[in-house]
Structure formats: C-alpha cells, structure tokens
Design a protein around this motif. Structure first.
Motif, PDB file in Angstrom:
ATOM      1  N   VAL A  75      -5.998  -6.217   0.682  1.00 36.49           N
ATOM      2  CA  VAL A  75      -5.311  -5.375  -0.760  1.00 36.49           C
ATOM      3  C   VAL A  75      -5.548  -3.956  -0.253  1.00 36.49           C
ATOM      4  O   VAL A  75      -4.349  -3.229  -0.533  1.00 36.49           O
ATOM      5  CB  VAL A  75      -6.350  -5.665  -2.074  1.00 36.49           C
ATOM      6  N   LEU A  76      -6.256  -3.050   0.421  1.00 34.84           N
ATOM      7  CA  LEU A  76      -6.344  -1.992   0.846  1.00 34.84           C
ATOM      8  C   LEU A  76      -5.280  -1.628   1.801  1.00 34.84           C
ATOM      9  O   LEU A  76      -4.819  -0.859   1.452  1.00 34.84           O
ATOM     10  CB  LEU A  76      -7.632  -1.330   1.328  1.00 34.84           C
ATOM     11  N   CYS A  77      -4.718  -2.475   2.541  1.00 39.88           N
ATOM     12  CA  CYS A  77      -4.070  -2.562   3.765  1.00 39.88           C
ATOM     13  C   CYS A  77      -2.997  -2.821   2.528  1.00 39.88           C
ATOM     14  O   CYS A  77      -1.925  -2.469   2.908  1.00 39.88           O
ATOM     15  CB  CYS A  77      -4.469  -3.336   5.077  1.00 39.88           C
ATOM     16  N   TYR A  78      -2.608  -3.986   1.599  1.00 39.93           N
ATOM     17  CA  TYR A  78      -1.480  -4.016   1.262  1.00 39.93           C
ATOM     18  C   TYR A  78      -1.062  -2.620   0.289  1.00 39.93           C
ATOM     19  O   TYR A  78       0.119  -2.071   0.784  1.00 39.93           O
ATOM     20  CB  TYR A  78      -2.041  -5.096   0.385  1.00 39.93           C
ATOM     21  N   VAL A  79      -2.021  -2.200  -0.749  1.00 41.70           N
ATOM     22  CA  VAL A  79      -1.533  -0.789  -1.269  1.00 41.70           C
ATOM     23  C   VAL A  79      -1.235   0.706   0.453  1.00 41.70           C
ATOM     24  O   VAL A  79      -0.276   1.214  -0.297  1.00 41.70           O
ATOM     25  CB  VAL A  79      -2.855  -0.130  -2.228  1.00 41.70           C
ATOM     26  N   CYS A  80      -2.097   0.627   1.195  1.00 41.14           N
ATOM     27  CA  CYS A  80      -2.588   1.370   1.855  1.00 41.14           C
ATOM     28  C   CYS A  80      -1.089   1.367   2.889  1.00 41.14           C
ATOM     29  O   CYS A  80      -0.779   2.509   3.385  1.00 41.14           O
ATOM     30  CB  CYS A  80      -3.851   2.417   2.408  1.00 41.14           C
ATOM     31  N   GLY A  81      -0.743   0.569   3.193  1.00 46.27           N
ATOM     32  CA  GLY A  81      -0.274   0.243   4.168  1.00 46.27           C
ATOM     33  C   GLY A  81       1.376   0.649   4.536  1.00 46.27           C
ATOM     34  O   GLY A  81       2.252   0.203   5.604  1.00 46.27           O
ATOM     35  N   ASP A  82       2.002   0.499   3.209  1.00 43.16           N
ATOM     36  CA  ASP A  82       3.341   0.390   2.981  1.00 43.16           C
ATOM     37  C   ASP A  82       3.451   1.607   1.607  1.00 43.16           C
ATOM     38  O   ASP A  82       3.249   2.437   0.900  1.00 43.16           O
ATOM     39  CB  ASP A  82       3.972  -0.685   2.129  1.00 43.16           C
ATOM     40  N   ALA A  83       4.770   2.797   2.442  1.00 41.49           N
ATOM     41  CA  ALA A  83       5.116   3.887   1.423  1.00 41.49           C
ATOM     42  C   ALA A  83       5.387   3.743   0.095  1.00 41.49           C
ATOM     43  O   ALA A  83       4.991   4.250  -0.878  1.00 41.49           O
ATOM     44  CB  ALA A  83       6.010   4.489   2.241  1.00 41.49           C
ATOM     45  N   ASP A  84       6.043   2.239   0.160  1.00 41.83           N
ATOM     46  CA  ASP A  84       6.815   2.512  -1.674  1.00 41.83           C
ATOM     47  C   ASP A  84       5.144   1.932  -2.859  1.00 41.83           C
ATOM     48  O   ASP A  84       4.637   2.488  -3.815  1.00 41.83           O
ATOM     49  CB  ASP A  84       7.345   0.825  -1.852  1.00 41.83           C
ATOM     50  N   ASN A  85       4.384   0.889  -1.874  1.00 44.80           N
ATOM     51  CA  ASN A  85       3.167   0.833  -2.268  1.00 44.80           C
ATOM     52  C   ASN A  85       1.995   2.578  -2.508  1.00 44.80           C
ATOM     53  O   ASN A  85       1.529   2.303  -3.760  1.00 44.80           O
ATOM     54  CB  ASN A  85       2.404  -0.063  -1.725  1.00 44.80           C
ATOM     55  N   LEU A  86       2.610   3.045  -1.907  1.00 46.31           N
ATOM     56  CA  LEU A  86       1.183   4.455  -1.782  1.00 46.31           C
ATOM     57  C   LEU A  86       2.067   4.734  -3.112  1.00 46.31           C
ATOM     58  O   LEU A  86       1.352   5.528  -3.797  1.00 46.31           O
ATOM     59  CB  LEU A  86       1.729   5.225  -0.355  1.00 46.31           C
TER      60      LEU A  86
END
Length: 417
Positions: A75-86
């Motif tokens: 979940v952390l990688c999903y949130v932090c690994g994509d500019a749109d999610n960040l």
C-alpha cells in the motif's frame, strides 16, 4: 528420520495457523488496509474478477491458481510510487484494491505478490518445488472442513470488506518460505549435515545484487527498491557513505506503521530520517511531525499533509482503553482506525523491532548460524557484511536456501529409493 520428514504434507504445517483473508477485487484500498491492521497475518489476498465470480458461486479457489498477496508495504509503494497518487493520496486509498494488485504485479515482475494455491495433501518437497518454480513467496492451503469451522469465530469483519464467498475467507491458511525453513530446521538439523555446517559463501548463497540506498538519499528513491525487495523477500539496506550497513527499511516492520503518516514521511524525508520515523512511529515526536508537514508544504504536497493530519486526528481521538465493544468496533470501521497501535503478533507476522536491529553475517558464517539469525529476527534474509570494514557485500535469502535444502533432500530421497 529423513523418510519421516519426506512424508510430511503441507497440512502438517498449518496446525494452529490463522485463516487467510481473501478479498474480492472491488474492495476499496482503504478497507483492505483496515483488514491488514486488524488481521492476524501481515497480508491479505486479492483474487481476480474471474476467480471472484467462481467464489460467488460457492466454488473454492482452483488448485494452481495464483492469487495476489498484498501487505502494508505494498500500500505504501502504491501511494508513494505514483505521481498522481502522491498528489491525491485520499483518492488512491478510495480506489478498488484491484488497482493496487495490478500495481503490485507491474512493480515487481510477473510473479511479484503471487500466492499459489496447492492441495492440502501436497508433499513438503512438492510444495518447495512449487514455491521455487513459480517464484512465489507464499502458498494458500485449504483447511479441512472441521478446522475451518473451528476458526470461524476468529474471523474479523472489517467495514467495506466482504469476501466473495464468506466460507472462502476462512477456508485457507498461508504458508511462507519462513514457515517451511523453520519446519525443516526445527525437525532435525542433523538431517542437513554436512550442508548446514558449510559457509554460505561456499554454498554460493551470497547474492551481490542487494537493494540499498544511502542514508542521505530521498526516501522516495527507495520506493522502487522496496517494491523489488517485497518481490524477492528481502528489504532495502540503508548504508553510510563508506557503504557500511547502518540499518534497513523492512517491508514487515512497515506493517506496524500508520500508512497515512508513513507515506507522508517517505514523501518528505531522507532514507535515514525515515528509519528514525519508523522506529518511533507509534509515538513520533512533535518536532519530527512538524518537519514532515513543512517539507510537504514546501513541495506542494498539501493533500498528503491533509491526509497525515486526518490520520493524526483520528489517532488522537482513540481511547487508550476502550470502555466498550462498540467503541472498539467504531475504531476498526474507520479507514484510520487503530492508527499507531501495535499489530498483534502471530505465527506468520513480523514482530516490531528497530530499523537498526538487522540480521547480518559474514561470508564465512555457517548456513545453520545464518538461518538461526533469520528465524530469530523473523525475516527471510540476512545481510552479508565485510568482517573488517562492516561494508555491505551481499545478502542471503530464504529462496536460495530453500533451493539448497531441496537438492539435499532430493538427493536423500533418491538414495532411499
């Protein structure tokens, strides 16, 4: 004794293990995160749409079916690994978990996050072969009917998470590489003589391709490495300028963190400072939280700062000693519920420990000594450091150890036959 071990089947290793949590692909990411916070295991499993349809019709997960394993670190990688999610983390947490599962697969290769379903009567050696040949970290094993019934009262319901088939959610237990290695070594170390006494270097177990960042690097630079470390069952090493090992960012330890604030910390801090945050994540000092907020505001990540504030407000409103079951239930229903509360330990989970409390050895360490360290730390790897300088030189992983042990057992099986 070797013949007895070779007769073991995977269901022998499932005794006393909690049931797996299997979620349909439409489950919101925030609800899956809540399931991770309240569950006995450090991961949940997501089936694809076709498999969810099969379960809705009362069918079990098909043998050989690959299911995606999802952890807090994913979940952390999903949130932090994509500019749109960040830029809009709240929207990312509101998307279906199928989007996260797709990111899990894309981030680490075809088998990243794969959990393979095997029959309960699968032999131990065949189970090891299934893990290695499919590059999987976990096996889903169907529980016997009476065992599944006896575990139903342990099942935890989380608002927003409804399994495709209620029976399916408690029908399986999880076996990891660690479970199998622990079983092999606890049964009888003497079975693996003289292999167990040989050095990890002589067995070719020291991998040089480690995932490492320097302490001064931005923590976001560690996210691609964290994804790959989840895929191969290791962690991200944090090193000093002279490559000396100073700590690690372990996917398992991240399971004890509040993911909203942890994501903010990764977006704002260096890798070394993130280690400090993880170590005090259950009660972070105010100066560190102020630093994170200031960095986020300076980088235009207002939405991430708002999510962090919302999680902090939810955490501060939780009673230290819930006076009623209704208040405890309402905590768990919230996406921010149970923030900053330590996860309960189980047979398959990582215990909390410091990011500096790493398992490390030398190339001349024996296999049995290295495995004792890994099992004591409840990790699937041990860092290899230079005996003089302390510089990081490699890593020993459970996947490679299992391959060596399998060949030893296969050779013994051939001799007996």
């Amino acid at each position: 004794m070797a013949a007895s071990l070779l007769s073991h089947v995977v269901s022998d290793l499932c005794i006393g293990k909690p049931p797996a949590r299997v979620l349909p692909p439409s489950t919101p990411v925030a609800a899956a995160l809540a399931a991770l916070r309240t569950g006995d295991d450090p991961f949940v499993f997501v089936v694809d749409a076709d498999e969810a349809l099969r379960q809705s019709r009362g069918k079990k997960i098909a043998a050989g079916c690959v299911v995606v394993k999802v952890s807090v670190a994913d979940v952390l990688c999903y949130v932090c690994g994509d500019a749109d999610n960040l830029s809009d983390p709240a929207a990312a947490l509101g998307r279906p978990v199928s989007a996260l599962a797709a990111a899990v697969h894309a981030g680490g290769g075809d088998h990243h996050g794969a959990a393979l379903r095997v029959d309960s009567h699968t032999s131990l050696l065949d189970a090891i072969d299934a893990l290695l040949s499919n590059d999987a970290q976990t096996l889903l094993v169907p529980l016997h009917a009476h065992a599944a019934r006896s575990r139903k009262h342990h099942h935890v319901h989380v608002s927003g998470c409804s399994p495709a088939n209620p029976a399916a959610a408690t029908d399986y237990c999880v076996l990891t590489r660690e479970d199998i290695v622990r079983h092999l070594f606890s049964y009888s170390i003497s079975l693996f003589a003289p292999v167990a006494a040989r050095t990890v270097a002589s067995l070719g177990l020291v991998r040089r391709d480690v995932h490492a960042v320097h302490a001064d690097d931005d923590a976001l630079d560690a996210i691609p490495l964290l994804r790959r470390s989840i895929a191969d069952g290791t962690a991200v090493a944090v090193v000093a300028d002279d490559d000396a090992l100073v700590g690690e960012i372990c996917p398992g330890v991240l399971g004890s963190c509040d993911i909203e604030s942890a994501s903010a910390a990764f977006a704002a801090l260096s890798a070394g400072d993130v280690m400090t945050y993880i170590d005090c994540s259950l009660s972070p000092p105010e100066f560190l939280l102020r630093s994170i907020r200031a960095q986020l505001k300076g980088r235009g990540m207002d939405a991430m700062a708002d999510l962090m504030d919302a999680a902090d407000d939810a955490a501060s409103s939780l009673p230290l000693s819930p006076s009623s079951s209704s208040s405890a239930s309402s905590d768990e229903d919230s996406p921010f519920g149970r923030a900053r509360r330590a996860r309960r330990s189980s047979s398959g989970s990582f215990r909390w420990r410091s990011t500096k409390d790493v398992a490390a050895c030398h190339a001349g360490s024996s296999l049995v000594a290295v495995m004792a360290q890994a099992l004591a730390h409840r990790v699937g790897y041990v860092w290899v450091v230079d005996e003089v300088s302390g510089a990081l030189t490699g890593v020993v992983s459970f996947a490679d150890v299992l391959a060596v042990l399998r060949e030893h057992l296969r050779a013994g099986d051939t001799q007996m036959n």
